[in-house]
Write an enzyme that holds these catalytic residues in place. Structure first.
Site, short mmCIF file in Angstrom:
data_model
loop_
_atom_site.label_atom_id
_atom_site.label_comp_id
_atom_site.label_asym_id
_atom_site.label_seq_id
_atom_site.Cartn_x
_atom_site.Cartn_y
_atom_site.Cartn_z
N HIS A 139 -12.87 2.38 -0.17
CA HIS A 139 -12.84 1.34 0.87
C HIS A 139 -13.38 0.00 0.34
CE1 HIS A 139 -13.05 4.66 4.18
NE2 HIS A 139 -11.81 4.28 3.98
N ASN A 142 0.88 -1.17 0.00
CA ASN A 142 0.00 0.00 0.00
C ASN A 142 0.92 1.22 0.00
OD1 ASN A 142 -1.87 1.97 0.39
ND2 ASN A 142 -2.69 1.15 2.30
N ARG A 186 -10.76 14.92 7.34
CA ARG A 186 -11.50 15.30 6.13
C ARG A 186 -12.92 15.74 6.49
NH1 ARG A 186 -10.37 9.85 2.97
NH2 ARG A 186 -8.83 9.39 4.56
N GLU A 228 -8.04 -5.73 4.78
CA GLU A 228 -7.82 -5.32 3.39
C GLU A 228 -6.63 -6.03 2.76
OE1 GLU A 228 -8.29 -1.75 5.44
OE2 GLU A 228 -9.03 -0.69 3.67
N ARG A 230 -2.37 -2.35 -3.49
CA ARG A 230 -3.64 -1.65 -3.30
C ARG A 230 -3.59 -0.41 -4.20
NH1 ARG A 230 -4.96 3.02 0.73
NH2 ARG A 230 -7.17 3.24 0.33
#
Ligand code: ADP
Length: 382
Positions: free
Chosen positions: A183, A22, A242, A358, A95
């Site tokens: 996601h 990632n 965010r 993940e 990813r």
């Protein structure tokens, strides 16, 4: 004697097998899986461009990491120091945040796939360039090592046009202005893992990925039909830093009066839990704090989850279960209790806590594609 042909190598080598990566703007996080998809090791290069450190199995060492390529080399060096070489790997699996509308399943990385990921750079300017840099750096280090990619957007390819289209006119010079959702690897992993707890997958499942990034996903018969993030990972809910959902008119004013870069910084890095609390983006810190602002930030976080949950439940025509995942979803009883209490008007439904997996899902997808490739090669040989 160790077998040498590529097909049999895949079947028998019990060594570490798939390195999941990632790659972000200042870090590359990796997890090494063996062929049974058990996690063997975690390695992380951090502070890329500003200093640098490599952490392997929890031990951190300062290393100068001016760029992605140096960081990737440092990761392979750290693996080699543990006796794991490129020859022990079957593949790397990346990813990739944005696959656009073309890349809706995991892919073996080919020049065509690199072109498609590159075309998505305007859609994910903060993410895709770093994934591409990591892919190229691995190619430079290990040109023959197969590389795979799983896309955060892919799980949401099933969202229908009514849900993904903005009410904008056609703007042919600005292709791709629509909702995508993110996601996706987390939700796909959850759909895979949940039947272990719930026996069967609930038909109308509201999944909540609550971490530094936050989204909800309406999963109907195992497929995404709506999600709170839209065009970018900035949309939807109150997150660590965010802003989430914000009226476009307010964004236009921010840009007009502060300029593009400052507006970008406010929306991405100064908002959310951090902006509301004036204290921290970290839920643990806020839950431990007694300030009214910290309380307000946590209440805001939960309230907007509930408000948007209502929208997603409507998109599924009801709800059969909720599943929480991500650092907050898995660990904050306060947030889970607050959200479920505010949804009690819906009646009774089970709630599940599913560890975010993940990396495992990305490794699983790469392993499936590797298996298909080995089977294809077997077929060709036969
Ligand atoms: P990312 O989205 O970066 O992968 P995580 O999924 O690890 O992040 O989630 C990080 C968030 O989880 C932080 O806000 C952190 O405070 C929160 N968190 C982790 N453990 C707990 C806990 N025990 N109680 C409350 N919040 C927690």
């Amino acid at each position: 004697m160790p077998p040498t042909c590529a097909n049999s190598r895949f079947k028998v080598l019990p060594r570490p097998s798939i390195l999941v990566m990632n790659a972000g703007s200042s870090s590359i996080k990796t997890a090494l899986f063996d062929r049974a998809l058990s996690e063997v090791l975690r390695l992380e290069a951090t502070g890329i461009g500003t200093g640098g450190a490599v952490t392997i199995a929890g031990e951190t060492q300062a290393v100068s990491l001016p760029d992605n390529a140096t960081a990737l080399n440092a990761i392979f060096d750290a693996l080699a120091a543990r006796g794991i070489t490129v020859a022990d790997l079957d593949a790397t699996a990346h990813r990739v945040v944005h696959g656009g509308t073309d890349l809706t399943t995991a892919q073996r990385i080919t020049p065509d796939v690199i072109d498609a990921v590159t075309r998505c750079v305007p859609l994910a300017p903060l993410h895709n360039p770093h994934h591409l840099a990591a892919i190229h750096a691995v190619t430079a280090i290990a040109p023959d090592l197969p590389q795979y990619a799983s896309f955060d957007t892919a799980f949401h390819a099933t969202i229908p046009p009514l849900a993904h289209r903005f009410a904008l006119p056609d703007l042919p010079d600005l292709p791709g202005l629509r909702r995508y959702g993110f996601h996706g690897t987390s939700y796909a992993a959850l759909v895979h893992a949940l039947p272990d707890q719930s026996k069967t997958l609930p038909r109308r499942l509201l999944a909540m990925h609550l971490g530094n990034g936050v989204s909800l996903c309406a999963i109907h018969n195992g497929r995404s039909v709506a999600t709170t993030m839209g065009y970018s990972p900035l949309g939807g809910l109150t997150m660590g830093t965010r802003a989430g959902e914000i009226d476009a008119g307010a964004v236009l004013r921010l840009v007009r009066e502060r300029g593009l870069d400052a507006a970008d910084d406010v929306l991405h890095r100064q908002s959310g839990l951090l902006g509301l609390s004036g204290l921290s983006s970290d839920m643990r810190t806020l839950e431990a704090s007694a300030t009214p602002e910290a309380h307000f930030a946590v209440d805001h976080f939960c309230y907007w989850i509930v408000r948007q949950a209502g929208s997603l439940i409507a998109a599924m025509g009801g709800i059969d279960a909720i599943a929480f995942t991500g650092g907050i979803g898995e660990n904050s009883k306060h947030v889970r209790d607050s959200v479920t209490a505010q949804l009690r008007w819906l009646g009774a439904f089970p709630t599940y806590i599913v560890p975010a997996q993940e990396e495992l899902h990305i490794a699983r997808e790469a392993k499936t594609l590797l298996g298909l490739r080995a089977a294809q090669e077997d077929h060709n040989v036969a």
